[in-house]
Every structure is written in structure tokens, then in C-alpha cells.
Scaffold this active site. Structure first.
Site, mmCIF file in Angstrom:
data_model
loop_
_atom_site.group_PDB
_atom_site.id
_atom_site.type_symbol
_atom_site.label_atom_id
_atom_site.label_comp_id
_atom_site.label_asym_id
_atom_site.label_seq_id
_atom_site.Cartn_x
_atom_site.Cartn_y
_atom_site.Cartn_z
ATOM 1 N N ASP A 30 0.881 -1.160 0.000
ATOM 2 C CA ASP A 30 0.000 0.000 0.000
ATOM 3 C C ASP A 30 0.925 1.219 0.000
ATOM 4 O OD1 ASP A 30 -2.046 1.779 0.038
ATOM 5 O OD2 ASP A 30 -3.079 0.926 1.755
HETATM 6 C C1 BGC Z 1 -4.854 3.490 0.069
HETATM 7 C C2 BGC Z 1 -4.965 2.486 -1.066
HETATM 8 C C3 BGC Z 1 -4.772 3.180 -2.380
HETATM 9 C C4 BGC Z 1 -3.423 3.891 -2.377
HETATM 10 C C5 BGC Z 1 -3.094 4.623 -3.653
HETATM 11 C C6 BGC Z 1 -3.579 4.314 -0.041
HETATM 12 O O1 BGC Z 1 -3.578 5.346 0.886
HETATM 13 O O2 BGC Z 1 -4.902 2.822 1.296
HETATM 14 O O3 BGC Z 1 -6.200 1.842 -1.023
HETATM 15 O O4 BGC Z 1 -4.887 2.272 -3.427
HETATM 16 O O5 BGC Z 1 -3.400 4.822 -1.316
HETATM 17 O O6 BGC Z 1 -3.881 5.739 -3.790
#
Ligand code: BGC
Length: 744
Positions: free
Chosen positions: A252
Site C-alpha cells: 500500500d
Molecule cells: C490506500 C490504497 C490506495 C493507495 C493509492 C492508499 O492510501 O490505502 O487503497 O490504493 O493509497 O492511492
């Protein structure tokens, strides 16, 4: 012909489409330099990683998110890139998809989203999310598929298959135990093996072993004191060991914290690591990622061989062959009519009619009694719409799933359009002010909803207008602003914000024909529920929101959604809260907060069943404008052998006067077990569409898996011989029949 043959012989194996992919991967790998290998396993911009230009592998672009393709941001900033071709169709949030209880809708969803992603040049979509709804405060529950592992599993598989049928990878997230948002980077989840395997992992397992997802995103939080983006047990042992996952594990954004763990514990692609504090004087911050120069140095210093790196690169190359290097891909389409149709259909099937009382005075028996919904447009002269959510865009906000849409039909506009020249007079009163910020992450809604009147004035206006109205339709709920169903934080309370309770109570006093349409991804407290005759759960349903809601309110579409989670009366009726197991306890150094899932497997209806608590609306509940009758089920046998199956056939009849769909649900109850088991667990369901008077057989089949529990002693699933019951009905609290059978 000869020339073609000679040319084919000259094509290197890694480019030769007649060769098996694994052979092509080996060949490509053998040609790559250390730098090229290191380059493909970490980001080069906010949402891309490099390919291998020398060998002809294009750069790899990914994007959020589960409900539509996120607008482009700048190369190395979160600000909008300002493209003119990145407005998308917003599909309903995944809670709504789950509420359709229709796997065909999930397939349609995945296919449509895949086409949008293809047009936008995205090889991987960061979704779907299948974290279990453990508490209704969970800020991102709206992005997930509810509380039940079986329902989420059945819905996630076709979504992924549909998406990947277009040559676009899914990246199922957030693996795992990211069940609430508060302190998401610091939460260390403590959970029993049973709850982990029975509740929190099944949807991920289905995504891997049944749908064959090509991507999976590690979660921010920790499990057994190790971050999930490089967690040995989660990634090496369970995902890549037990489930034999052959795709990539993506961190993530900012979820990677430790170079050694990232190398050893199964992370394949590092994205979004915070760039501040990681500059290290390198040419760009991406070089300083854990899986960039730090990793390269450790290889050069001899701490690591190529073993771990080659495994990661192999997986990335496999991802390339599945996506960017796949030449048979269909074409992409952006904002095509078929995508709007899909968004509308899914929304219409997912809207849940929670309550629909008989109109006092209309005959209470049988068909003679009239219920408040659908709106009776033949008599209604004045319809009053109240509430900010009738005029607020919901596709902008909420975190990474926020979108820039080509269009979003608002509830008030949808109703106005539907009523058209109908003689009803449609009125509007704001009722309350919630969040008037109409922009998110640089995407701004053209229309202002600023309001200067006081709360008291707004309430008075609504009450006055309600007095003479034939119907009062209140659009309220949450709105994806901070703490109101939004990434990064949970909700602070179960109750409705912005004084909505007082507004609803006041309106219900002056008008009996009040309908509450709740816009949210979570259950909310409804202390006034017995004073409001009709309640609709309207979710966050994307581009076609207004049209979908109007079609259900007016009866053009017969609602058929069913709740994918339990709607508790009070927050304390939820296991996590009853046991004080949320949000956890800070350790002395205030760096880590331990969140112990004390309720174990008793999440949602498993908890209310066990505690004999009556929810406001049960899991699987959802009404229709018609009525259905389930006949006594016929079992194919009274005995289930270890490797056999047993089927239950139920005859379902539409006994009302409108066409409609009913979802037959089968729950299993283990009569005697060596371990504590839930009163019942969903193990099969099927949605059936019936014309008035039509009758059809619905057959639900289960095998031994449906009877199993996760045995902590042996780390195996186990079904103990003995008596079981299949409970068949139309909601978890509407069980029409029980069939006993035995497992031999
Ligand atoms: C979120 C993810 C997301 C990623 C990219 C993160 O903060 O938890 O779900 O895909 O950011 O935007």
C-alpha cells in the site's frame, strides 16, 4: 511463408508468443541486468513503475480505485495533472455491489471498469477491497463488501474475473486485517487463528485461488508485530505458500517500512513510500525506496543473492505478460453508454428497501393494504425533498477512491427528471448543512452548495413545507467528508451527524408520509425508525445515483438489494464495541496500538445471533414491492458423504402483482461440535427474478466445506461428522425452513 518461419526462429523466446509464458519469463529474466531487475520492483512515479525499455517491456501504470478509474495526478505530486480525458463513469461503491447479492452484477462491474481502465492506459486497478466490516464506524467499509466472508467471496471472484478478462490486473486489497482506519499505520491486530481463517481471509483466498487475481495489496497495519506489506506469515506462509499465489504483492502507498523484511517477506513491488525522510541525496526519492538502491547495495555487499530478487522479478514479468505484454487485449472505452447502463443496473439492484409500512387506513390484509412506497404519482400533488444529500455529489471525496466524473446525477435532479411534466409539484428544503466543501484532491464540483441560514431556520423551513406535502423524502446519511465514511479515519459516532435526527423527528411529527433515504456505506443509528414508515438504503452509488434512486422510489424498478451487513440498533450491539475491543490500547511508547479482536469469529450476525440481540435490520434483509412465498425445501439426501454434495431445492413464487427478485439464502447450523460454533453461517444463496404469479425452483448446493471450521490445533479446516441443519430463508432473521441432515 519461408521468410515468416525464419523470422519466427529469430524472435527471442521472451517475445515469442508461441512459447509458454513461464519459458518466456525465464528468458527475459536471464537477459536483465541487476539495475533493470531492481527498477521493475519499485515505483518511478506516484502510480507507475518502469518496464524494461531495452527489451521492449512498457512502463507499468496502475491507478485507483475500486469504483472507477481515478483521475491522473502529477508525476511526483498528489495534485491533479489536469488532463481533459480522465473523467470517468463512477460505479456504485462496493457495499452496493455486495448488496445486489448477484455475482453477475460483479462480473459486469469488473468488465465495465476494465474497459475504462484500458482506455486510460492503466494496466492494474487498485481494487477491489474485501476487508470485513467489523464495526460500523469503519471509515472505508463503503469500499468493501460487507461483513460476511462467504458473500464477499462470491462477489469478489466475478469482479476480478471480469476486470482481468479485459487484460487489466486486479489488485485486491488490503491484505489483511485492515478493518478500521483509525491509526491504520500503527494498529497491530491480535486475532485468533480461527477468526483470521474463518472471517478475515476467505475473500482474499477466493480472490487468489478461485479468481486468480494478478495483484494483491498489502495492508498498512501490523499483524504479530510485523507490517502486513512485508509480513512473513501473511505473505510467505499463507499467500504464497498455502495458496500458491503466483501474482505480485504490491505495498500500500507508504506501507513499506523495512528493507530486510521487504526483501525476505514477500513484497514484490514497492509504491508510495513517503518521500520525505527518504531523500538520501539520491537523484530522485524513488531510488531511495527500500526495494531500490538500498536493496541493490545489499546484493552488491553479498548480504543477499539473486534468489529473492529473481522471484520478485519473475512475478513482475508474469504481470507484464498478463497485462501490458498481452497482445490479445480488447479495446478500451471511456464513459461509454454501456458503462452508464452497468452503473445504473448495479445501483438499482443494490438499493435496499429497509422498511415500508402499510399506510394507515388502507386495508391491512393481503394485497389490499397499500404501503408507502412506491410513491403513488396518480394522487400525489406535492412532493417535498429535504436534505443536503439530495444535492451533494458523492463521487468526490472519501480518499483514494475519489473520482472525477463525466456526470453524476444528483438525487433531486433524478427525481425532477423522472417526474418531468407530471402534475406533482416537486419542492426542496435544505433541512441541514453538512459539508459544503465541493472539492477533493484538486477535483472541484462546478456547483456551490454554500448555505448561510442557521440550522434552526433550515429546520423550520423544512417543517413548514412538509405540512402540506403528500410525501416528504429526506436524503440524509453520511457524505464521505472527514469522519463520515472516509479513508484515514473512522466515524466518531454511530449516530447521524449534522442534527439530522432532530430534523427527521420534527418532520415525522407534521407529516406521516415520510421516506428516509440513507446515503452511506455503513449502518447508522436510527432512534426514530418506528416513526418513519419507509426507509431506503441508498449507498454511494456513483454516476447514476439520482436516476437509480428515483426509479426505485417511483416503482419503475422493484428493489431487490439485501444488506451485506448487520444494521445494529446501537453501537454496543456490535461485538467489537460490546467487548471494548476497538480501537485498541496504545503501548507505552505510543508507537503501536494493539487492537485485539476479542469477539473472535463473532462478527456481525454471528454476534447478534449468539447474544440473541435483535438488530434494527438483519444481515440479508431487504424488502420488495411484491411478495414471495418459499415452499418447503426438498433435500437431495439426508446424508452428506465426506466428498459429496447435498442440494436443497426450494420452490419460490412471486405472490404479488409486480415482477421482482428474491434472494434465497442458505445458512448452516452445526448441531454438535467440539468447538464453539456460530448459530448459523451463510453458505449459499441465489437471486431469482419472477414475474407476478411465476414460480421457480431454486437449488442451493453445498459440500463438506460449508460445514467446516478452522481447527487451530491442526491448522486445517475440519468438518466433524454428525447432525447439521440447513436454514433456508430470505434474510438471516427470516428463516422459512430448516432441514436436518447428517455428515458421515
Ligand atoms: C490506500 C490504497 C490506495 C493507495 C493509492 C492508499 O492510501 O490505502 O487503497 O490504493 O493509497 O492511492
Amino acid at each position: 511463408m519461408m521468410t515468416v518461419g525464419v523470422q519466427a526462429q529469430n524472435v527471442p523466446v521472451y517475445l515469442d508468443e508461441s512459447k509458454p509464458v513461464e519459458q518466456r519469463i525465464d528468458d527475459a529474466l536471464s537477459r536483465m541486468t541487476l539495475d533493470e531487475k531492481i527498477a521493475v520492483i519499485h515505483a518511478q512515479s506516484k502510480f507507475s513503475s518502469p518496464g524494461v525499455k531495452r527489451l521492449g517491456f512498457p512502463d507499468f501504470w496502475t491507478d485507483d480505485g475500486p469504483h472507477g478509474v481515478r483521475p491522473d495526478v502529477l508525476w511526483d505530486e498528489w495534485e491533479q495533472a489536469g488532463q481533459s480525458n480522465d473523467s470517468c463513469v463512477a460505479f456504485p461503491a462496493l457495499t452496493c455491489l455486495a448488496a445486489t447479492w448477484n455475482p453477475q452484477m460483479a462480473r459486469l462491474y469488473g468488465e465495465s471498469l476494465g474497459e475504462e481502465a484500458l482506455y486510460r492506459g492503466k494496466a492494474m486497478i487498485l481494487g477491489p477491497g474485501v476487508n470485513i466490516n467489523r464495526t460500523p464506524l469503519g471509515g472505508r467499509n463503503f469500499e468493501y463488501m460487507g461483513e460476511d466472508p462467504w458473500l464477499a467471496s462470491r462477489m469478489v471472484v466475478p469482479y476480478i474475473q471480469g476486470l482481468q478478462s479485459k487484460g487489466v490486473a486486479a489488485c485486491v486489497k488490503h491484505y489483511a486485517l485492515n478493518n478500521d482506519e483509525e491509526y491504520r499505520h500503527q494498529v497491530n491486530v491480535i486475532v485468533s487463528d480461527r477468526a483470521l481463517h474463518e472471517i478475515y481471509l476467505p475473500a482474499f483466498k477466493a480472490a487468489v485461488t478461485e479468481a486468480g487475481t494478478w495483484g494483491l495489496m498489502g495492508a498498512y497495519n501490523l499483524y504479530k508485530d510485523q507490517h502486513n506489506c512485508h509480513n512473513y506469515i501473511m505473505l510467505n506462509r499463507i499467500l504464497k505458500g498455502d495458496w500458491q499465489y503466483d501474482g505480485v504483492v504490491v505495498s500500500d502507498w507508504g506501507g513499506c517500512h523495512d528493507t530486510d523484511e521487504a526483501i525476505r517477506n514477500g513484497l514484490d513491488m514497492e509504491f508510495g513510500t513517503w518521500t520525505d525522510g527518504l531523500t538520501m541525496g539520491a537523484t530522485n526519492a524513488y531510488d531511495a525506496y527500500h526495494l531500490a538502491l538500498p536493496y541493490k547495495r545489499l546484493i552488491q555487499e553479498g548480504k543477499y543473492t539473486m534468489k529473492e530478487l529473481d522471484d520478485k522479478v519473475r512475478r513482475v514479468l508474469r504481470l507484464f505478460y498478463r497485462t501490458t505484454m498481452q497482445r490479445q487485449k480488447p479495446y478500451g472505452f471511456l464513459c461509454s453508454e454501456s458503462h452508464y447502463e452497468a452503473a445504473l443496473k448495479i445501483a438499482q439492484e443494490g438499493i435496499v428497501l429497509l422498511k415500508n409500512s402499510l399506510i394507515p387506513g388502507s386495508s391491512p390484509k393481503g394485497e389490499g393494504g397499500r404501503r408507502l412506497l412506491p410513491l403513488d404519482l396518480s394522487t400525489a400533488k406535492r412532493i417535498l425533498v429535504v436534505g443536503e444529500n439530495a444535492i451533494k455529489m458523492m463521487t468526490v471525496g472519501g480518499g483514494s477512491s475519489s473520482l472525477k466524473v463525466q456526470r453524476e446525477i444528483l438525487p433531486l435532479d433524478g427525481l425532477a427528471e423522472r417526474l418531468g411534466n407530471h402534475h406533482s409539484q416537486l419542492m426542496f428544503a435544505r433541512g441541514y448543512v453538512g459539508d459544503t466543501v465541493q472539492s477533493y484532491n484538486g477535483v472541484t464540483v462546478g456547483r456551490s452548495i454554500a448555505e448561510s441560514r442557521s440550522a434552526e431556520e433550515l429546520l423550520q423551513e423544512a417543517v413548514e413545507k412538509a405540512k402540506g406535502a403528500d410525501y416528504v423524502i429526506v436524503f440524509g446519511g453520511l457524505n464521505k467528508s472527514d469522519y463520515q465514511d472516509c479513508e484515514g479515519h473512522d466515524r466518531k459516532e454511530y449516530g447521524l451527524p449534522y442534527g439530522q435526527d432532530a430534523l427527521i423527528e420534527a418532520l415525522a411529527k407534521v407529516n406521516k408520509n415520510i421516506v428516509f433515504v440513507n446515503i452511506s456505506g455503513n449502518a447508522v443509528a436510527m432512534p426514530w425508525a418506528d416513526k418513519v414508515p419507509a426507509i431506503l438504503q441508498g449507498w454511494f452509488i456513483g454516476s447514476e445515483a439520482g436516476e437509480a434512486l428515483a426509479s426505485v422510489l417511483c416503482g419503475d424498478v422493484n428493489p431487490s438489494g439485501k444488506l451485506p451487513f448487520t444494521w445494529f440498533q446501537r453501537l454496543e450491539d456490535c461485538g467489537a464495541h460490546a467487548l471494548g475491543a476497538y480501537p485498541g490500547t496504545w503501548r507505552e511508547d505510543y508507537k503501536i496500538i494493539d487492537e485485539e479482536y476479542r469477539e473472535g469469529i463473532y462478527v456481525g450476525y454471528r454476534w447478534t445471533d449468539k447474544q440473541k440481540i435483535r438488530p434494527l435490520f438483519a444481515f440479508g434483509h431487504g424488502l420488495s414491492y411484491t411478495s414471495f412465498k418459499l415452499a418447503k425445501p426438498q433435500a437431495s439426501s439426508k446424508l452428506l458423504t465426506a466428498d459429496g454434495q447435498i442440494s436443497f431445492t426450494v420452490n419460490v413464487t412471486n405472490t404479488g402483482s409486480r415482477a421482482g427478485s428474491e434472494t434465497v439464502q442458505l445458512y448452516i447450523s452445526d448441531k454438535h461440535a467440539s468447538v464453539d460454533r456460530p448459530v448459523k453461517e451463510l453458505k449459499a444463496f441465489q437471486k431469482v427474478f419472477l414475474q407476478p404469479g411465476e414460480t421457480r425452483d431454486v437449488t442451493l448446493t453445498i459440500g463438506r466445506d460449508a460445514l467446516s471450521f478452522y481447527d487451530e490445533a491442526t491448522h486445517q479446516w475440519k468438518a466433524e461428522p454428525g447432525k447439521f441443519e440447513a436454514l433456508i430463508g430470505t434474510a438471516s432473521d427470516q428463516i422459512a425452513a430448516k432441514c436436518e441432515f447428517e455428515l458421515k
